[in-house]
Design a protein around this motif. Structure first.
Motif, mmCIF file in Angstrom:
data_model
loop_
_atom_site.group_PDB
_atom_site.id
_atom_site.type_symbol
_atom_site.label_atom_id
_atom_site.label_comp_id
_atom_site.label_asym_id
_atom_site.label_seq_id
_atom_site.Cartn_x
_atom_site.Cartn_y
_atom_site.Cartn_z
ATOM 1 N N TRP A 49 8.827 41.229 -7.028
ATOM 2 C CA TRP A 49 10.167 40.733 -7.338
ATOM 3 C C TRP A 49 10.399 40.891 -8.832
ATOM 4 O O TRP A 49 9.500 40.663 -9.635
ATOM 5 C CB TRP A 49 10.308 39.260 -6.973
ATOM 6 C CG TRP A 49 10.401 39.004 -5.511
ATOM 7 C CD1 TRP A 49 9.360 38.797 -4.651
ATOM 8 C CD2 TRP A 49 11.587 38.955 -4.738
ATOM 9 N NE1 TRP A 49 9.834 38.614 -3.385
ATOM 10 C CE2 TRP A 49 11.207 38.706 -3.410
ATOM 11 C CE3 TRP A 49 12.938 39.098 -5.029
ATOM 12 C CZ2 TRP A 49 12.124 38.585 -2.378
ATOM 13 C CZ3 TRP A 49 13.854 38.980 -4.000
ATOM 14 C CH2 TRP A 49 13.450 38.729 -2.697
ATOM 15 N N ARG A 50 11.587 41.286 -9.209
ATOM 16 C CA ARG A 50 12.033 41.309 -10.607
ATOM 17 C C ARG A 50 13.279 40.439 -10.662
ATOM 18 O O ARG A 50 14.328 40.826 -10.142
ATOM 19 C CB ARG A 50 12.360 42.717 -11.093
ATOM 20 C CG ARG A 50 11.153 43.585 -11.263
ATOM 21 C CD ARG A 50 10.388 43.156 -12.522
ATOM 22 N NE ARG A 50 9.244 44.016 -12.728
ATOM 23 C CZ ARG A 50 7.988 43.605 -12.639
ATOM 24 N NH1 ARG A 50 7.719 42.369 -12.330
ATOM 25 N NH2 ARG A 50 7.001 44.428 -12.841
ATOM 26 N N ASN A 51 13.102 39.247 -11.226
ATOM 27 C CA ASN A 51 14.147 38.228 -11.190
ATOM 28 C C ASN A 51 14.498 37.967 -9.723
ATOM 29 O O ASN A 51 13.636 37.566 -8.968
ATOM 30 C CB ASN A 51 15.345 38.631 -12.043
ATOM 31 C CG ASN A 51 14.939 38.788 -13.500
ATOM 32 O OD1 ASN A 51 14.208 37.966 -14.031
ATOM 33 N ND2 ASN A 51 15.388 39.853 -14.124
ATOM 34 N N GLU A 52 15.699 38.233 -9.301
ATOM 35 C CA GLU A 52 16.064 37.998 -7.904
ATOM 36 C C GLU A 52 16.197 39.296 -7.119
ATOM 37 O O GLU A 52 16.761 39.313 -6.028
ATOM 38 C CB GLU A 52 17.362 37.196 -7.834
ATOM 39 C CG GLU A 52 17.194 35.784 -8.371
ATOM 40 C CD GLU A 52 18.428 34.933 -8.199
ATOM 41 O OE1 GLU A 52 19.229 35.216 -7.289
ATOM 42 O OE2 GLU A 52 18.573 33.979 -8.974
ATOM 43 N N ARG A 53 15.667 40.364 -7.645
ATOM 44 C CA ARG A 53 15.763 41.666 -6.977
ATOM 45 C C ARG A 53 14.420 42.027 -6.338
ATOM 46 O O ARG A 53 13.378 42.002 -7.003
ATOM 47 C CB ARG A 53 16.152 42.745 -7.992
ATOM 48 C CG ARG A 53 16.329 44.078 -7.352
ATOM 49 C CD ARG A 53 16.966 45.068 -8.309
ATOM 50 N NE ARG A 53 17.111 46.339 -7.632
ATOM 51 C CZ ARG A 53 16.710 47.487 -8.138
ATOM 52 N NH1 ARG A 53 16.186 47.543 -9.345
ATOM 53 N NH2 ARG A 53 16.859 48.593 -7.462
ATOM 54 N N ARG A 54 14.458 42.360 -5.078
ATOM 55 C CA ARG A 54 13.257 42.759 -4.335
ATOM 56 C C ARG A 54 12.885 44.182 -4.700
ATOM 57 O O ARG A 54 13.722 45.089 -4.651
ATOM 58 C CB ARG A 54 13.549 42.662 -2.828
ATOM 59 C CG ARG A 54 12.395 43.066 -1.961
ATOM 60 C CD ARG A 54 11.418 41.918 -1.800
ATOM 61 N NE ARG A 54 10.532 42.194 -0.694
ATOM 62 C CZ ARG A 54 9.213 42.163 -0.809
ATOM 63 N NH1 ARG A 54 8.650 41.815 -1.921
ATOM 64 N NH2 ARG A 54 8.465 42.439 0.235
ATOM 65 N N MET A 55 11.638 44.396 -5.070
ATOM 66 C CA MET A 55 11.105 45.713 -5.415
ATOM 67 C C MET A 55 10.072 46.054 -4.347
ATOM 68 O O MET A 55 8.952 45.560 -4.388
ATOM 69 C CB MET A 55 10.467 45.695 -6.801
ATOM 70 C CG MET A 55 11.345 45.119 -7.892
ATOM 71 S SD MET A 55 12.852 46.042 -8.157
ATOM 72 C CE MET A 55 12.225 47.454 -9.000
ATOM 73 N N TYR A 56 10.475 46.855 -3.367
ATOM 74 C CA TYR A 56 9.587 47.151 -2.256
ATOM 75 C C TYR A 56 9.787 48.583 -1.802
ATOM 76 O O TYR A 56 10.911 49.038 -1.614
ATOM 77 C CB TYR A 56 9.867 46.208 -1.076
ATOM 78 C CG TYR A 56 8.965 46.442 0.109
ATOM 79 C CD1 TYR A 56 7.685 45.918 0.138
ATOM 80 C CD2 TYR A 56 9.377 47.225 1.170
ATOM 81 C CE1 TYR A 56 6.838 46.146 1.210
ATOM 82 C CE2 TYR A 56 8.545 47.462 2.256
ATOM 83 C CZ TYR A 56 7.279 46.924 2.261
ATOM 84 O OH TYR A 56 6.441 47.157 3.320
ATOM 85 N N GLY A 57 8.699 49.293 -1.649
ATOM 86 C CA GLY A 57 8.782 50.643 -1.109
ATOM 87 C C GLY A 57 7.671 51.527 -1.631
ATOM 88 O O GLY A 57 6.897 51.161 -2.520
#
Length: 113
Positions: A49-57
């Motif tokens: 997670w970066r702040n409220e953004r999902r970082m997935y892939g």
């Protein structure tokens, strides 16, 4: 050590080095190594997670095929993975840039398939 076993060990070493560099960076990124060695599949996944953004892939996907080729299916890093494979002793004719269209692969200097 046969070629397929060697290629798999090169990829594992390379991906583990990448993981270490991400973990020790000033702004660490959480990544997961997903391996299906029996099918020659190696994936590096971002799961963070970066702040409220999902970082997935998938950040990186390599495959060692039974015919002795290493396919780079996806390279979402800013690293030059093909160059790292060359430095590890993998010949150009055994590296396929799978993220390039088949029609342009013969012009890359690497294997077409």
């Amino acid at each position: 050590m046969d070629k397929l076993t060697y290629y798999k060990s090169v990829i594992l070493d390379l991906m583990n080095d990448i993981i270490k560099s991400f973990e020790t960076a000033s702004n660490p990124i959480k990544v997961q190594l997903i391996v299906d060695e029996s099918h020659g599949q190696f994936l590096l996944y971002q799961n963070d997670w970066r702040n409220e953004r999902r970082m997935y892939g998938a950040m990186l996907h390599l495959e060692v095929t039974p015919n002795g080729k290493i396919w780079l299916h996806h390279d979402g890093t800013d690293l030059v993975i093909a160059e790292s494979l060359l430095e590890a002793g993998v010949p150009r004719e055994d590296i396929v840039l799978g993220f390039r269209a088949p029609v342009v692969r013969p012009d890359t200097g690497f294997a077409a398939a």
